[in-house]
Design a protein around this motif. Structure first.
Motif, PDB file in Angstrom:
ATOM      1  N   TRP A  45       6.847   8.947  -7.896  1.00 58.82           N
ATOM      2  CA  TRP A  45       8.664   8.338  -7.861  1.00 58.82           C
ATOM      3  C   TRP A  45       8.310   6.836  -8.238  1.00 58.82           C
ATOM      4  CZ3 TRP A  45       7.977  12.429  -4.320  1.00 58.82           C
ATOM      5  CH2 TRP A  45       7.998  11.760  -3.062  1.00 58.82           C
TER       6      TRP A  45
ATOM      7  N   ASP B 222       3.445  -0.023   5.235  1.00 58.44           N
ATOM      8  CA  ASP B 222       4.498   0.527   5.252  1.00 58.44           C
ATOM      9  C   ASP B 222       4.527   2.477   5.190  1.00 58.44           C
ATOM     10  OD1 ASP B 222       7.106   1.392   6.412  1.00 58.44           O
ATOM     11  OD2 ASP B 222       7.499   1.191   4.463  1.00 58.44           O
ATOM     12  N   PRO B 223       3.380   2.119   6.431  1.00 55.27           N
ATOM     13  CA  PRO B 223       3.030   3.994   6.021  1.00 55.27           C
ATOM     14  C   PRO B 223       4.142   5.012   6.833  1.00 55.27           C
ATOM     15  CG  PRO B 223       1.808   3.359   8.278  1.00 55.27           C
ATOM     16  CD  PRO B 223       2.318   2.086   7.283  1.00 55.27           C
TER      17      PRO B 223
ATOM     18  N   ASN C  11       0.924  -0.007  -4.494  1.00 55.19           N
ATOM     19  CA  ASN C  11       0.482   1.324  -4.627  1.00 55.19           C
ATOM     20  C   ASN C  11       1.378   2.630  -4.071  1.00 55.19           C
ATOM     21  OD1 ASN C  11      -1.694   2.807  -4.539  1.00 55.19           O
ATOM     22  ND2 ASN C  11      -1.519   3.200  -2.696  1.00 55.19           N
ATOM     23  N   ASP C  12       1.389   3.943  -3.864  1.00 54.47           N
ATOM     24  CA  ASP C  12       1.746   4.656  -2.849  1.00 54.47           C
ATOM     25  C   ASP C  12       1.633   5.812  -4.646  1.00 54.47           C
ATOM     26  OD1 ASP C  12       4.718   5.373  -1.604  1.00 54.47           O
ATOM     27  OD2 ASP C  12       3.818   7.357  -2.852  1.00 54.47           O
TER      28      ASP C  12
ATOM     29  N   GLY D 280       0.219  -1.543  -0.046  1.00 57.87           N
ATOM     30  CA  GLY D 280       0.124   0.253  -0.006  1.00 57.87           C
ATOM     31  C   GLY D 280       0.763   1.361   0.139  1.00 57.87           C
TER      32      GLY D 280
ATOM     33  N   TYR E 254       0.155  -5.189   2.669  1.00 57.91           N
ATOM     34  CA  TYR E 254       1.346  -4.581   3.392  1.00 57.91           C
ATOM     35  C   TYR E 254       1.376  -3.626   3.505  1.00 57.91           C
ATOM     36  CZ  TYR E 254       6.054  -3.588   4.415  1.00 57.91           C
ATOM     37  OH  TYR E 254       7.038  -2.813   5.186  1.00 57.91           O
TER      38      TYR E 254
ATOM     39  N   SER F  88       2.845   8.823  -4.446  1.00 58.85           N
ATOM     40  CA  SER F  88       4.573   9.148  -5.363  1.00 58.85           C
ATOM     41  C   SER F  88       3.968   9.209  -6.922  1.00 58.85           C
ATOM     42  CB  SER F  88       5.827   9.897  -3.997  1.00 58.85           C
ATOM     43  OG  SER F  88       5.403   8.270  -4.474  1.00 58.85           O
TER      44      SER F  88
ATOM     45  N   GLY G  76       6.753   3.343  -1.756  1.00 62.00           N
ATOM     46  CA  GLY G  76       8.142   3.878  -1.914  1.00 62.00           C
ATOM     47  C   GLY G  76       9.275   3.766  -3.192  1.00 62.00           C
ATOM     48  N   THR G  77       9.908   2.970  -3.186  1.00 56.59           N
ATOM     49  CA  THR G  77      11.429   2.789  -3.648  1.00 56.59           C
ATOM     50  C   THR G  77      10.987   1.105  -4.462  1.00 56.59           C
ATOM     51  OG1 THR G  77      11.999   0.845  -2.253  1.00 56.59           O
ATOM     52  CG2 THR G  77      13.033   3.587  -2.006  1.00 56.59           C
TER      53      THR G  77
ATOM     54  N   PHE H  55      -1.465  10.302   7.685  1.00 54.03           N
ATOM     55  CA  PHE H  55      -0.111   8.951   7.858  1.00 54.03           C
ATOM     56  C   PHE H  55       1.247   9.873   9.492  1.00 54.03           C
ATOM     57  CE2 PHE H  55      -1.955   7.079   5.112  1.00 54.03           C
ATOM     58  CZ  PHE H  55      -2.715   5.771   5.899  1.00 54.03           C
TER      59      PHE H  55
ATOM     60  N   TYR I 140       7.055  12.822   2.521  1.00 49.06           N
ATOM     61  CA  TYR I 140       8.157  12.447   1.423  1.00 49.06           C
ATOM     62  C   TYR I 140       7.706  13.314   0.251  1.00 49.06           C
ATOM     63  CZ  TYR I 140       8.871   8.625   4.126  1.00 49.06           C
ATOM     64  OH  TYR I 140       9.311   7.280   5.056  1.00 49.06           O
TER      65      TYR I 140
ATOM     66  N   SER J 122       0.425  14.056   4.362  1.00 43.84           N
ATOM     67  CA  SER J 122       0.087  12.513   4.378  1.00 43.84           C
ATOM     68  C   SER J 122      -0.374  13.199   5.635  1.00 43.84           C
ATOM     69  CB  SER J 122       0.726  11.752   4.406  1.00 43.84           C
ATOM     70  OG  SER J 122      -0.229  10.319   4.181  1.00 43.84           O
TER      71      SER J 122
END
Ligand SMILES: C[S@@+](CC[C@H](N)C(=O)[O-])C[C@H]1O[C@@H](n2cnc3c(N)ncnc32)[C@H](O)[C@@H]1O
Length: 355
Positions: free
Chosen positions: A60, A208-209, A55-56, A34, A206, A58, A37-38, A262, A225, A260
């Motif tokens: 990038w 990772d907020p 999903n993100d 969810g 998964y 951003s 990020g990278t 979060f 971010y 965000s």
């Protein structure tokens, strides 16, 4: 497990083996990442044969997702393109004007010889008129190359006073570590997790907020971010945005426009931490039977807060704890005034089977 990515605050590179082990034990066939990020976690999941929905919010992460999770073209397709781009003569353009410094200049993120290459290459990538995935592979390669020659502490909100030794090198694009499997059913989504999570149909989610900060003196802008990595957004969009402040951030990532939930450190009117309420809402909305939540003792919610919250949604749950040295950025810069360093950073993985 080899994965690839930019320097990233909160990257889960070190705990990927634990995440994969959990997924293997639970015999998961598909997973939603969810806050990708990278995309390192997504890459790891894909490499062990799990269908990934990455999903993100951003730009990038979306580009990295297309590159690592959707590509089906062989290396031979990209090699001549990379050679062509690497051999372009540098030229002075918008990036050089705003972010390129001479050896005698102070506090710029890149040396001018590298921004001149960036200016030339970015223009040429658009001119090549490739399909979306091939374009994303080249943009990922460009971002990785620029990340290797920057002069920052790992984010784009302040630059080093003296040039970092790596900034003297000349950037060079190389082929990203593409993953090849016979069948690709992955999905890559750029969206707010609250919009996308309701429609997922994976075995596991998964999360990772961003952790925000556990200190009220620390303004949320410090851990945001969109602001930390504004240059990757600008390279991808190539939109020459209006810039503000000494670090020349995009105006559209300023504190008031792009925070965000979060990353919030405040309490809501009900007296609960806003970040904790957001996690609760996320767990409640997630249709997947299994949820793995990453959290750290540096975040707004405490381990006990999360245990209490999770117990009310889980039929069963377990916690995996990782201790590791605070990441370089934390220990190097001013954030150490606030960080809970004496305890060291602990990463938790809360694994829950939803009621
Ligand atoms: C801790 S990082 C994730 C790191 C990632 N697991 C990795 O290993 O690279 C948190 C991510 O959440 C994303 N994010 C923040 N708010 C979001 C939201 N509302 N919906 C989706 N993504 C969000 C940020 O862009 C950032 O990439």
């Amino acid at each position: 497990m080899q994965t690839e990515g930019i320097k990233y605050a909160g990257s889960k590179k070190a705990i990927i083996p634990s995440i994969l082990e959990i997924c293997t034990k639970l015999q998961v066939k598909s997973a939603f990442d969810g806050f990708a990020g990278t995309t390192r976690v997504s890459q790891g999941l894909y490499k062990i044969g799990i269908q990934v929905h990455s999903n993100d919010i951003s730009d990038w992460s979306y580009i990295f997702g297309l590159c690592y999770l959707k590509n089906s073209k062989p290396a031979e397709f990209y090699e001549p393109l990379l050679e062509h781009l690497n051999n372009l003569p540098g030229k002075s353009g918008w990036f050089s004007e705003n972010y390129g410094g001479m050896e005698s200049d102070e506090k710029k993120i890149w040396q001018i010889h590298n921004t001149q290459k960036l200016d030339a290459i970015r223009e040429e990538i658009e001119r090549l008129r490739l399909d979306e995935v091939a374009r994303a592979v080249l943009l990922t390669s460009l971002i990785l190359a620029m990340d290797k020659v920057d002069s920052s502490l790992g984010h784009h909100t302040s630059y080093l006073k003296k040039w970092a030794p790596r900034s003297f090198a000349t950037m060079k694009m190389v082929l990203p570590k593409l993953i090849s499997v016979s069948e690709n059913k992955n999905k890559v989504i750029r969206g707010d997790v609250f919009d996308t999570v309701k429609n997922i149909s994976t075995d596991l989610a998964y999360f990772d907020p961003p952790y925000g900060s556990s200190n009220e003196k620390m303004p949320p802008s410090r851990v945001r971010y969109a602001s930390y990595y504004h240059l990757w957004t600008t390279i991808i969009r190539n939109d020459q945005p209006k810039l503000v402040g000494a670090a020349k951030r995009r105006q559209d990532v300023s504190d008031v426009v792009a925070t965000s939930v979060f990353e919030e450190f405040r309490r809501s009117e009900s007296g609960k931490f806003i970040a904790l309420e957001a996690i609760e809402q996320l767990i409640r909305l997630t249709p997947a039977p299994y949820i793995v939540l990453s959290y750290s003792n540096q975040g707004r919610a405490t381990r006990d807060n999360l245990v209490e919250l999770i117990s009310s949604y889980a039929r069963a749950f377990s916690i995996v704890e990782h201790n590791h040295k605070s990441h370089v950025m934390r220990s190097m810069c001013w954030t150490k005034n606030w960080a809970n360093l004496e305890e060291g950073t602990k990463e938790y993985l809360f694994v829950l089977n939803k009621k």
